[in-house]
Design a protein around this motif. Sequence first.
Motif, PDB file in Angstrom:
ATOM      1  N   LYS A   1     -13.663   4.408   4.989  1.00 50.10           N
ATOM      2  CA  LYS A   1     -12.560   4.443   4.304  1.00 50.10           C
ATOM      3  C   LYS A   1     -12.584   3.360   3.254  1.00 50.10           C
ATOM      4  O   LYS A   1     -12.307   3.588   2.123  1.00 50.10           O
ATOM      5  CB  LYS A   1     -11.402   4.307   5.232  1.00 50.10           C
ATOM      6  N   HIS A   2     -13.048   2.280   3.520  1.00 51.45           N
ATOM      7  CA  HIS A   2     -13.131   1.153   2.728  1.00 51.45           C
ATOM      8  C   HIS A   2     -14.189   1.319   1.708  1.00 51.45           C
ATOM      9  O   HIS A   2     -13.823   0.976   0.381  1.00 51.45           O
ATOM     10  CB  HIS A   2     -13.469  -0.249   3.389  1.00 51.45           C
TER      11      HIS A   2
ATOM     12  N   ILE B   1      -6.081  -2.745   0.773  1.00 53.91           N
ATOM     13  CA  ILE B   1      -6.783  -3.140   2.274  1.00 53.91           C
ATOM     14  C   ILE B   1      -5.342  -3.732   3.023  1.00 53.91           C
ATOM     15  O   ILE B   1      -5.086  -3.556   4.262  1.00 53.91           O
ATOM     16  CB  ILE B   1      -7.842  -3.814   2.277  1.00 53.91           C
TER      17      ILE B   1
ATOM     18  N   TYR C   1      -7.870  -3.746  -5.003  1.00 50.21           N
ATOM     19  CA  TYR C   1      -8.384  -3.302  -3.507  1.00 50.21           C
ATOM     20  C   TYR C   1      -7.963  -4.058  -2.595  1.00 50.21           C
ATOM     21  O   TYR C   1      -7.475  -3.396  -1.338  1.00 50.21           O
ATOM     22  CB  TYR C   1      -9.998  -3.554  -3.700  1.00 50.21           C
TER      23      TYR C   1
ATOM     24  N   GLU D   1      -2.747  -1.401   4.505  1.00 43.72           N
ATOM     25  CA  GLU D   1      -3.384  -0.697   5.651  1.00 43.72           C
ATOM     26  C   GLU D   1      -3.703  -1.519   6.817  1.00 43.72           C
ATOM     27  O   GLU D   1      -3.292  -1.109   7.817  1.00 43.72           O
ATOM     28  CB  GLU D   1      -4.909  -0.099   5.346  1.00 43.72           C
ATOM     29  N   LYS D   2      -4.102  -2.805   6.591  1.00 40.58           N
ATOM     30  CA  LYS D   2      -3.926  -3.893   7.713  1.00 40.58           C
ATOM     31  C   LYS D   2      -2.474  -4.112   8.351  1.00 40.58           C
ATOM     32  O   LYS D   2      -2.478  -4.088   9.635  1.00 40.58           O
ATOM     33  CB  LYS D   2      -4.632  -5.327   7.306  1.00 40.58           C
TER      34      LYS D   2
ATOM     35  N   LYS E   1     -12.446   3.728  -0.647  1.00 34.10           N
ATOM     36  CA  LYS E   1     -11.264   2.998  -1.402  1.00 34.10           C
ATOM     37  C   LYS E   1     -11.955   2.190  -2.643  1.00 34.10           C
ATOM     38  O   LYS E   1     -11.309   2.277  -3.675  1.00 34.10           O
ATOM     39  CB  LYS E   1     -10.462   2.137  -0.386  1.00 34.10           C
ATOM     40  N   GLY E   2     -12.996   1.568  -2.313  1.00 33.42           N
ATOM     41  CA  GLY E   2     -13.657   0.701  -3.189  1.00 33.42           C
ATOM     42  C   GLY E   2     -14.289   1.503  -4.389  1.00 33.42           C
ATOM     43  O   GLY E   2     -14.136   1.051  -5.606  1.00 33.42           O
TER      44      GLY E   2
END
Length: 65
Positions: free
Chosen positions: A2-3, A53, A49, A56-57, A6-7
Amino acid sequence: MKHLLKGAAVAAVVLITLMIINMFCNMHNIHLDQTATGTISAVCAMLFYHGLIKNEKNKDDENEK
């Protein structure tokens, strides 16, 4: 995974925005400094970014409780 996606999406959005800004400035005969423009766009991409994140966290932390 996912990261990574997204990046890649953040990088694409920042590059497209930078291209639009450069085209506008070139049409109006404004010359941008490449070093400053590259640095600012990289910092903006990192902050964008990090914001994605962070949200999400926060959701993951709430789900664990």
